[in-house]
Design a protein around this motif. Sequence first.
Motif, short mmCIF file in Angstrom:
data_model
loop_
_atom_site.label_atom_id
_atom_site.label_comp_id
_atom_site.label_asym_id
_atom_site.label_seq_id
_atom_site.Cartn_x
_atom_site.Cartn_y
_atom_site.Cartn_z
N THR A 116 -79.18 6.78 32.28
CA THR A 116 -79.93 7.27 31.13
C THR A 116 -80.33 6.15 30.20
OG1 THR A 116 -78.01 7.58 29.67
CG2 THR A 116 -78.58 9.40 31.15
N LEU A 176 -75.17 14.78 20.99
CA LEU A 176 -76.43 14.10 21.27
C LEU A 176 -77.07 14.73 22.49
CD1 LEU A 176 -75.43 10.34 20.74
CD2 LEU A 176 -76.45 11.93 19.10
N ALA A 220 -72.08 7.32 21.13
CA ALA A 220 -73.15 7.48 22.12
C ALA A 220 -72.65 6.86 23.42
CB ALA A 220 -74.44 6.83 21.65
N PHE A 271 -81.44 10.86 17.50
CA PHE A 271 -80.98 10.16 18.70
C PHE A 271 -80.95 11.16 19.86
CE2 PHE A 271 -79.73 6.49 16.38
CZ PHE A 271 -79.40 5.50 17.30
N TYR A 310 -80.49 11.21 24.58
CA TYR A 310 -80.52 10.56 25.89
C TYR A 310 -81.70 11.12 26.68
CZ TYR A 310 -75.41 9.60 25.24
OH TYR A 310 -74.17 9.21 24.80
N VAL A 332 -80.85 5.71 25.94
CA VAL A 332 -80.70 6.30 24.61
C VAL A 332 -81.98 6.00 23.85
CG1 VAL A 332 -79.38 6.31 22.46
CG2 VAL A 332 -78.20 6.00 24.64
N ASN A 379 -84.07 6.35 20.12
CA ASN A 379 -84.01 6.67 18.69
C ASN A 379 -85.28 6.18 18.01
OD1 ASN A 379 -82.40 3.96 19.05
ND2 ASN A 379 -83.05 3.96 16.93
#
Length: 395
Positions: free
Chosen positions: A280, A11, A274, A41, A43, A282, A284
Amino acid sequence: MEHNGTPQPSLPVLDLTSVSNPNKKPILLEQLRSALFDIGFLYIKNHGIPQQTIGNLTNLLPALFDLPEEERAAMSKLNSPHFLGYSGFAEETTLGKQDLREQFDMATELPVVLQDPSTSTNGDVTQAYHSRDFTKLYWRLRGPNQWPSESSLPGFRKAFTDYHDAVQELSYRFVHLIEEAFSIPIGTFDHFFGLQPSTPTTNDATRTKSRTFLPPQHRLKLLKYPPAPPDTAASGNQGVGAHKDSSGWLTFLYQPSPEPGLEVLSSTSTWIPATPIAGTFVVNFGNAFEAATAGAVKATTHRVVAPGPASPTRYSIPFFQGLPLDMTVSEVQSYIPEHVRQMRGSVTGVESEAQTFLDPRWDELGESQLRKWIRSHRDVGVKWYGEEVVEYYTS
């Protein structure tokens, strides 16, 4: 509630400081294009939201879920036609199994706009958007939150509002990056959020530029995944079953707990953790994004594995970037040029969950959202919308 973590190589981690660096920005945009069309996806770090703004909310999560049972029950989602409020442990199901979590559904704080058909006005909102039919049932989704009392949880409302506003602004900035990755004018999608475009967009006969939209209501979940008790063995370790996001355009997830749980389904049908990475979000893409791009950008399947009986409690906060309820999928598609749909190497079409947005019955996004919420919380739907409406949206 800070943590240390190690990024998963599968990722990508996008550093948003590269936005202001002309030498690094092309690399950033290429990373973003890869995430859009290949993974779904990513970060983001160095996103610009002060850690204090995040911490002011995340530090209150244990106290929020530790409120007395009667106070949490007083904020039950059953009290809200907007599907906002508290859901107790394992009250929701995915794929026919209980989700081993409890949650508060919250949103942009907005007034009710639903208009009784027998009246001719609904105050300033109706007058400002006089071309809207506010009698449509899906407008009932739009309305205020249920809040804990200030005496029970001092500072919570301000902490939530500050966090919401900061992530909302981040989400708009990130959409501008997506526009650049698509090689379309910055500000093309501003119209979706009730904003004035940052830069003029080209005219297109397929677009209805005279249309104005109410700024959409973004939704957030404040989630608690406690250690799984023995009596939930039938659900296995399902924190949330495998699904795609249908509540918004983009999702911005903050994971304040260091414990892993979120997993992403790869193109080879393997689950990629993940793992939380300090500082951070995430990001999507939702089903509406997939439908709007004719499958070029995939809404990626993901799940959450519940903590084991001996594990610590896990918290998370997803922010679902909303779109106007009365916008149609065809309108969204009209802002996305054909070259974007050709940017993915091989497109196999829109998958089944995103296909819902292409069903003429749910063409207005409000229809698809009302269907989603009624299907997720049938008891709330029956109470506020009636058996006949529930049957229509669940048949």
